[in-house]
Write an enzyme that holds these catalytic residues in place. Structure first.
Site, PDB file in Angstrom:
ATOM      1  N   HIS A  56      38.016  48.448 -30.562  1.00 54.21           N
ATOM      2  CA  HIS A  56      38.059  47.104 -31.255  1.00 54.21           C
ATOM      3  C   HIS A  56      37.110  47.144 -32.465  1.00 54.21           C
ATOM      4  O   HIS A  56      36.859  46.200 -33.061  1.00 54.21           O
ATOM      5  CB  HIS A  56      37.829  45.748 -30.536  1.00 54.21           C
ATOM      6  CG  HIS A  56      38.762  45.522 -29.593  1.00 54.21           C
ATOM      7  ND1 HIS A  56      40.191  44.918 -29.547  1.00 54.21           N
ATOM      8  CD2 HIS A  56      39.052  46.108 -28.090  1.00 54.21           C
ATOM      9  CE1 HIS A  56      40.867  44.847 -28.718  1.00 54.21           C
ATOM     10  NE2 HIS A  56      40.154  45.592 -27.704  1.00 54.21           N
TER      11      HIS A  56
ATOM     12  N   LYS B 271       7.189  63.438 -41.214  1.00 53.33           N
ATOM     13  CA  LYS B 271       5.975  63.202 -40.103  1.00 53.33           C
ATOM     14  C   LYS B 271       4.699  63.198 -40.760  1.00 53.33           C
ATOM     15  O   LYS B 271       3.843  62.445 -40.493  1.00 53.33           O
ATOM     16  CB  LYS B 271       5.926  64.117 -39.037  1.00 53.33           C
ATOM     17  CG  LYS B 271       7.058  63.876 -37.929  1.00 53.33           C
ATOM     18  CD  LYS B 271       6.942  64.745 -36.680  1.00 53.33           C
ATOM     19  CE  LYS B 271       7.840  65.089 -35.890  1.00 53.33           C
ATOM     20  NZ  LYS B 271       7.906  65.830 -34.676  1.00 53.33           N
TER      21      LYS B 271
ATOM     22  N   GLU C 225      20.069  67.689 -34.084  1.00 55.71           N
ATOM     23  CA  GLU C 225      18.633  68.360 -34.415  1.00 55.71           C
ATOM     24  C   GLU C 225      19.057  69.670 -34.113  1.00 55.71           C
ATOM     25  O   GLU C 225      18.415  70.700 -34.786  1.00 55.71           O
ATOM     26  CB  GLU C 225      17.546  67.844 -33.603  1.00 55.71           C
ATOM     27  CG  GLU C 225      16.879  66.620 -33.997  1.00 55.71           C
ATOM     28  CD  GLU C 225      15.280  66.345 -33.433  1.00 55.71           C
ATOM     29  OE1 GLU C 225      15.093  66.894 -32.328  1.00 55.71           O
ATOM     30  OE2 GLU C 225      14.809  65.504 -34.025  1.00 55.71           O
TER      31      GLU C 225
END
Lengths: 427, 427
Positions: free
Chosen positions: B290, B401, B269
């Site tokens: 792994h 938003k 951000e």
């Protein structure tokens, strides 16, 4: 399973792939499909993984684990592909009583062992070679914890291993329930075998339904326009070659958080070689809208976002409130809100011309997770063919394994070179 | 705190930064330092975050939460920067009784609420505006769950919010314990304020010691060769501009797994804007050896790996075994093995000429986590100055938003454009 590649087209996003380029790529997909089908027919190394929905016998697994199927908890001792498939399936089925020891962190191992009621716990210990350092070290610690708790570990342990090696010998000596790691299947492709299914079987889940989900995806036709797995693999490959070096896997369901981890291993170890391979990064919707979305939308144009969601999920109503600023939340549901966040994020990326792919499954259930895992495996195998790399090996991790073994054991060339580190320390 | 940039030098790795280039970059670091210091002196927006170790009053937090400090559990209701700092601190302190609701997944919220003994649970609800959709929806659900359980929610809730808005009004109306979100500090920089510290304070942890850890890192000198935070920020920036578009944050401690998530938000951000910014991806040692190491070592040369470890940790002995293939594990410790894996991975990357940075903290404890969080924040602010971007805003998340709000509420321009999605569906 639906895969929507509309937002990855060049008409919508940059980087993006044009319809014409997709048509040309589809000819390569057809040839890759032939190669894959031949590999499947001949049960070749790696390609054999795509036969698992047919070759895995759910009844054999269920019968083998029957001696421990009274367990309230299952502890999976494994690492990498020996753990991630089981963890992904457990989470998708909403079973929080299947736990994983996939790291050698002393604090964490102590905590897990102190929380588990060992007399009600079954252990699956998973290692093809039977010598994986982290897994065997953890197993030795777990075994001692059982003994200290007065529980006979030989009554609680299932081994999942190859034809030889320490774990196989242990199973033979103590007559433990033992399942075979499937032949010709690398760990990261083994979710739909005993490796991924045994813990769920112990807990009484319908592992046959998981395999049935895999079968739904296993009948691939030779075109990316007809096979969801190929659509995903081909478009991810095409976008990588056009600059999307990063693939952010972002499911909108907490129950698929481990799936994103599983995918990250699948994609990294299979495709990350010869200087090639997209970096898979894990995200979670809606949470990471408040963390990663800023960069996905406004950072460098090097990121494909893969959005995954179930079409159906149980909802939870948000109570009404008389506060004006919050009234819009009342009488909606948390699931409805989550779906709105999904649609908004997808549109937000499209509005900024950033590529995304949408993956929709019916539900996060047995069949849904089986289908999703298989689809991504087939996508990965296809992408490996398109890159022209050896999808099923992971040679770059061997050096470090030898070095670590040398550092705690007798020393070797690799561990000696660890000491040569160049330092420039700021403190 | 020690930061070792030796393995990021051009003499060792590609991409890498030469000593001469670092010397030149250090002149820019000195100027950036002046800018940062001026921002700190004037308590400018964002820069004020770097004063938190001094300006946060731990006693005020502890006294404010005293009415609920008998709680056995704390539930943090927040999202993004309103949750990640608290979660990171809780995990670092080994406190598994601080839980977070940072997603609106119905299944997950139901499960958390069914597991928690609500009469022994305190809730911190965190939103500067008091209107964050996910947080407020979850809070409405949580509040109703308390009522249904016969527990007076007004006795269990602490608000952490701004000077006005629904949460502030709620606190005033019901006389709830209320803490202020600090002025001029974006959420992702608020870990060392009431936002990150209140849950730990409720559970009786020494939050003064966390702030003291921050203070240890807060006295920055104007050179990357003298200040660990600047060494990290400057080298990460230099490597990004040389092709390391990805920064893999890989702590070797399960208790720092959330730290990697917190870092990913901070880095994304703050720096992911104007087409710039390194992609932070989260990994965990030794587990991801792994999973991710294959690609880090053999994939494209576009990845910096940041390895983090504590110099000290409690160990857990691995029992001896008489099996020849496993004898080397006997009489070692899990922590010793984990440290060997760390050294092996670092050397393995160096051997392949892949850049890494080592971060060492003394221990994962109160002071250690405070120092680590502050160091990464200062590193990020420095990097923002070097990129020349607005570090403290996150404009690219606003569109989504508004769209989400429109989709579940009254509709708006953004939500209407969601319907225009381009489709190319394969199923």
């Amino acid at each position: 399973m639906k895969i929507d590649i509309g937002n990855a087209l060049a008409s919508e996003a940059s980087p993006g792939v044009s319809r014409e380029a997709l048509d040309r790529l589809d000819e390569r997909v057809a040839r890759a499909h032939e190669r894959i089908e031949r590999g499947r027919r001949d049960d070749e190394f790696g390609y054999a993984a795509l036969n698992l929905p047919e070759t895995t016998d759910p009844d054999e697994i269920t019968e083998t684990v029957a001696p421990v199927n009274d367990a309230a908890y299952v502890l999976v001792v494994g690492i990498g592909g020996s753990a991630l498939g089981a963890a992904t399936i457990a989470e998708a089925l909403g079973d929080s009583r299947i736990l994983t020891l996939d790291n050698v962190d002393p604090d964490h191992v102590s905590e897990v062992l102190s929380l588990l009621p060992l007399s009600e716990t079954a252990v699956t210990v998973v290692s093809r070679s039977g010598t994986t350092a982290e897994t065997l070290a953890n197993f030795l610690v777990v075994r001692e914890a059982f003994t200290e708790a007065g529980v006979d570990w030989t009554e609680r342990v299932v081994t999942i291993t190859g034809d030889s090696g320490p774990l196989r010998e242990l199973a033979d000596r103590h007559d433990l329930p033992a399942l075979a790691v499937p032949e010709g299947v690398p760990g990261r492709f083994s979710a739909l075998s005993s490796v991924g299914l045994a813990p769920a079987a112990i807990r009484g889940h319908d592992i046959g339904a998981i395999l049935d989900g895999g079968k739904r995806a296993a009948d691939c036709s030779p075109s990316l326009f007809e096979t969801p797995a190929y659509a995903y693999g081909a478009v991810a490959y095409a976008l990588d070659t056009r600059g999307a070096a990063i693939n952010a896997m972002m499911p909108y369901a907490e129950s698929l958080e481990s799936f994103a981890e599983w995918f990250a291993q699948l994609w990294s170890e299979s495709l990350g070689k010869d200087g090639l391979g997209q970096l898979p990064t894990r995200a979670l919707g809606a949470t990471d809208q408040h963390s990663q979305l800023q960069r996905y939308r406004a950072g460098p144009r090097n990121t494909l976002v893969t959005l995954v969601r179930p079409r159906e999920r149980p909802d939870l109503r948000v109570p009404e409130t008389d506060h004006d600023d919050l009234a819009y939340l009342g009488d909606t549901g948390l699931g409805e809100l989550l779906d709105a966040e999904f649609a908004a994020t997808e549109a937000s990326l499209a509005e900024a011309g950033r590529p995304s792919i949408r993956i929709e499954l019916d539900r996060v259930d047995e069949a849904g997770i089986g289908e999703l895992l298989y689809t991504m495996e087939a996508a990965c195998v296809l992408a490996g063919e398109l890159y022209g790399i050896e999808t099923f090996t992971q040679p770059a991790v061997e050096w470090g394994k030898r070095a670590a073994r040398g550092l705690i054991g007798e020393g070797n060339d690799e561990s000696e070179s660890v000491a040569e580190k160049t330092r420039l320390v700021v403190d």
